[in-house]
Write a protein that holds these residues in place. Structure first.
Motif, PDB file in Angstrom:
ATOM      1  N   ARG A 106       0.846  -1.202   0.000  1.00 32.71           N
ATOM      2  CA  ARG A 106       0.000   0.000   0.000  1.00 32.71           C
ATOM      3  C   ARG A 106       0.880   1.250   0.000  1.00 32.71           C
ATOM      4  O   ARG A 106       1.032   1.905   1.033  1.00 32.71           O
ATOM      5  CB  ARG A 106      -0.938  -0.017   1.203  1.00 32.71           C
ATOM      6  CG  ARG A 106      -1.844  -1.240   1.230  1.00 32.71           C
ATOM      7  CD  ARG A 106      -2.927  -1.131   2.278  1.00 32.71           C
ATOM      8  NE  ARG A 106      -3.723  -2.344   2.355  1.00 32.71           N
ATOM      9  CZ  ARG A 106      -4.696  -2.668   1.526  1.00 32.71           C
ATOM     10  NH1 ARG A 106      -5.009  -1.858   0.531  1.00 32.71           N
ATOM     11  NH2 ARG A 106      -5.373  -3.794   1.671  1.00 32.71           N
ATOM     12  N   PRO A 107       1.464   1.569  -1.154  1.00 34.93           N
ATOM     13  CA  PRO A 107       2.340   2.744  -1.214  1.00 34.93           C
ATOM     14  C   PRO A 107       1.575   4.025  -0.919  1.00 34.93           C
ATOM     15  O   PRO A 107       0.418   4.179  -1.311  1.00 34.93           O
ATOM     16  CB  PRO A 107       2.860   2.719  -2.653  1.00 34.93           C
ATOM     17  CG  PRO A 107       1.844   1.942  -3.420  1.00 34.93           C
ATOM     18  CD  PRO A 107       1.311   0.925  -2.458  1.00 34.93           C
ATOM     19  N   VAL A 108       2.234   4.932  -0.220  1.00 35.76           N
ATOM     20  CA  VAL A 108       1.588   6.198   0.163  1.00 35.76           C
ATOM     21  C   VAL A 108       1.417   7.114  -1.040  1.00 35.76           C
ATOM     22  O   VAL A 108       0.372   7.736  -1.235  1.00 35.76           O
ATOM     23  CB  VAL A 108       2.414   6.897   1.263  1.00 35.76           C
ATOM     24  CG1 VAL A 108       1.806   8.251   1.598  1.00 35.76           C
ATOM     25  CG2 VAL A 108       2.511   6.017   2.499  1.00 35.76           C
ATOM     26  N   SER A 109       2.459   7.179  -1.871  1.00 36.55           N
ATOM     27  CA  SER A 109       2.434   8.078  -3.019  1.00 36.55           C
ATOM     28  C   SER A 109       1.837   7.406  -4.250  1.00 36.55           C
ATOM     29  O   SER A 109       2.042   6.209  -4.477  1.00 36.55           O
ATOM     30  CB  SER A 109       3.862   8.547  -3.337  1.00 36.55           C
ATOM     31  OG  SER A 109       3.905   9.217  -4.568  1.00 36.55           O
ATOM     32  N   LYS A 110       1.119   8.175  -5.047  1.00 37.64           N
ATOM     33  CA  LYS A 110       0.567   7.646  -6.295  1.00 37.64           C
ATOM     34  C   LYS A 110       1.665   7.317  -7.302  1.00 37.64           C
ATOM     35  O   LYS A 110       1.461   6.538  -8.224  1.00 37.64           O
ATOM     36  CB  LYS A 110      -0.410   8.644  -6.909  1.00 37.64           C
ATOM     37  CG  LYS A 110      -1.697   8.817  -6.117  1.00 37.64           C
ATOM     38  CD  LYS A 110      -2.658   9.739  -6.837  1.00 37.64           C
ATOM     39  CE  LYS A 110      -3.972   9.855  -6.078  1.00 37.64           C
ATOM     40  NZ  LYS A 110      -4.935  10.745  -6.774  1.00 37.64           N
ATOM     41  N   ASP A 169       2.306  -0.885 -10.331  1.00 37.87           N
ATOM     42  CA  ASP A 169       2.025   0.400  -9.681  1.00 37.87           C
ATOM     43  C   ASP A 169       0.827   0.298  -8.734  1.00 37.87           C
ATOM     44  O   ASP A 169       0.220  -0.775  -8.583  1.00 37.87           O
ATOM     45  CB  ASP A 169       1.855   1.510 -10.710  1.00 37.87           C
ATOM     46  CG  ASP A 169       0.581   1.399 -11.540  1.00 37.87           C
ATOM     47  OD1 ASP A 169      -0.342   0.638 -11.164  1.00 37.87           O
ATOM     48  OD2 ASP A 169       0.490   2.093 -12.578  1.00 37.87           O
ATOM     49  N   GLY A 170       0.488   1.407  -8.110  1.00 39.56           N
ATOM     50  CA  GLY A 170      -0.557   1.411  -7.103  1.00 39.56           C
ATOM     51  C   GLY A 170      -1.934   1.071  -7.633  1.00 39.56           C
ATOM     52  O   GLY A 170      -2.804   0.637  -6.877  1.00 39.56           O
ATOM     53  N   GLN A 185      10.583   7.110  -7.862  1.00 46.82           N
ATOM     54  CA  GLN A 185       9.456   8.039  -7.971  1.00 46.82           C
ATOM     55  C   GLN A 185       9.804   9.281  -8.783  1.00 46.82           C
ATOM     56  O   GLN A 185       8.908  10.005  -9.211  1.00 46.82           O
ATOM     57  CB  GLN A 185       8.984   8.443  -6.576  1.00 46.82           C
ATOM     58  CG  GLN A 185       8.376   7.292  -5.791  1.00 46.82           C
ATOM     59  CD  GLN A 185       7.747   7.756  -4.496  1.00 46.82           C
ATOM     60  OE1 GLN A 185       6.894   8.647  -4.473  1.00 46.82           O
ATOM     61  NE2 GLN A 185       8.168   7.172  -3.387  1.00 46.82           N
ATOM     62  N   THR A 186      11.100   9.509  -8.987  1.00 44.87           N
ATOM     63  CA  THR A 186      11.502  10.692  -9.758  1.00 44.87           C
ATOM     64  C   THR A 186      11.956  10.334 -11.169  1.00 44.87           C
ATOM     65  O   THR A 186      12.099  11.217 -12.014  1.00 44.87           O
ATOM     66  CB  THR A 186      12.641  11.433  -9.041  1.00 44.87           C
ATOM     67  OG1 THR A 186      13.758  10.559  -8.878  1.00 44.87           O
ATOM     68  CG2 THR A 186      12.176  11.908  -7.668  1.00 44.87           C
ATOM     69  N   LEU A 187      12.184   9.049 -11.424  1.00 42.46           N
ATOM     70  CA  LEU A 187      12.620   8.618 -12.751  1.00 42.46           C
ATOM     71  C   LEU A 187      11.418   8.329 -13.634  1.00 42.46           C
ATOM     72  O   LEU A 187      10.361   7.893 -13.159  1.00 42.46           O
ATOM     73  CB  LEU A 187      13.458   7.344 -12.641  1.00 42.46           C
ATOM     74  CG  LEU A 187      14.821   7.438 -11.951  1.00 42.46           C
ATOM     75  CD1 LEU A 187      15.408   6.042 -11.770  1.00 42.46           C
ATOM     76  CD2 LEU A 187      15.782   8.315 -12.748  1.00 42.46           C
TER      77      LEU A 187
END
Length: 276
Positions: A11-15, A245-246, A182-184
């Motif tokens: 359950r990742p916090v960021s999308k 991904d989420g 998350q930045t790539l």
């Protein structure tokens, strides 16, 4: 010899974060026949490469289904193999086709582990609604499978997280890439993960791999002690990247050697959304 690095957070916090990032090498004799990754003809919800060696046809080393089942296996390095043991590749294929959950399946496998040469088996149920579950069982380790806690892991040809130098080195490289995920862009992330998988720097000396492999591994240790193995007729012949991904969108990339030639490679990409 094979190697798998993976990080999962159900359950990742960021999308922008991935629930699962997996990078794996398949090391095998160049002449061993195999099919490149594709959806199976009959069970067309299952995506994997396939072993085509006589007597072992239909087994696989890593695969995923649109239903959210994922499995991967590595051999356990041992000096002597039982030629009459069952094919380990069937363990992955059977999980991908069964309705059993990952832990129940590995409990069943643990009762039959003595029928196989040494192996490590990962089995996962990926569910957008319920959360992802990844389990591990090695038939040269503890008698019962375990449910893994979220985090980063490395697996080669010893038990999960055994600190072989090549595994520790590769895992560090993997984690450095994952920290930037998350930045790539997706393409940049995949490119950097492939760089990790194709690192040929031998991590020596390594008494642990020598002790486990004994006379079998010592003549080839300078090649086997790298993340990417490159010998005359044996070595890394498949790189696989799996990103989830989420929202349950899966990206599956396979880079595979062609014509037994380490200079010729084909890259295939598959994308789909988990049904679960």
């Amino acid at each position: 010899m094979c190697i798998i690095f993976f990080k999962f957070n159900p359950r990742p916090v960021s999308k922008n974060a991935y629930r699962l990032i997996l990078a794996a090498n398949r090391d095998e004799a160049y002449q061993r026949p195999a099919k490149v990754a594709d959806f199976w003809g009959i069970n067309n919800d299952i995506l994997s490469g396939l072993d085509m060696e006589e007597g072992k046809e239909g087994g696989t080393w890593l695969g995923i289904s649109t239903r959210g089942k994922l499995a991967a296996i590595t051999n356990y390095l041992q000096p002597r193999q039982d030629p009459d043991a069952r094919s380990r590749g069937e363990l992955v294929a059977q999980f991908l086709t069964t309705d059993m959950d990952s832990l129940s399946y590995l409990k069943k496998v643990s009762t039959e582990g003595h029928l196989y040469n040494g192996f490590n088996l990962l089995a996962a149920d990926l569910s957008t609604e319920k959360g992802d579950v990844i389990c591990y069982y090695g038939n040269r380790g503890e008698p019962e499978p375990v449910v893994l806690t979220p985090g980063s892991y490395g697996l080669s040809n010893a038990l999960l997280e055994t600190p072989w130098k090549k595994l520790c080195f590769g895992k560090q490289l993997f984690q450095e890439v994952v920290e930037q995920s998350q930045t790539l862009s997706k393409d940049a992330l995949i490119a950097q993960l492939l760089e990790v998988l194709n690192n040929e720097e031998a991590q020596l000396p390594d008494p642990a791999i020598e002790e486990q492999g004994q006379d079998y591994v010592r003549p080839m240790l300078n090649k086997y002690a790298a993340v990417c193995v490159r010998c005359h007729n044996y070595g890394t012949r498949t790189n696989t990247i799996i990103l989830v991904d989420g929202d349950g969108h899966v990206t599956f990339i396979e880079r595979t050697m062609l014509d037994k030639d380490p200079s010729l490679w084909k890259t295939s990409t598959y994308e789909f959304r988990l049904q679960s």
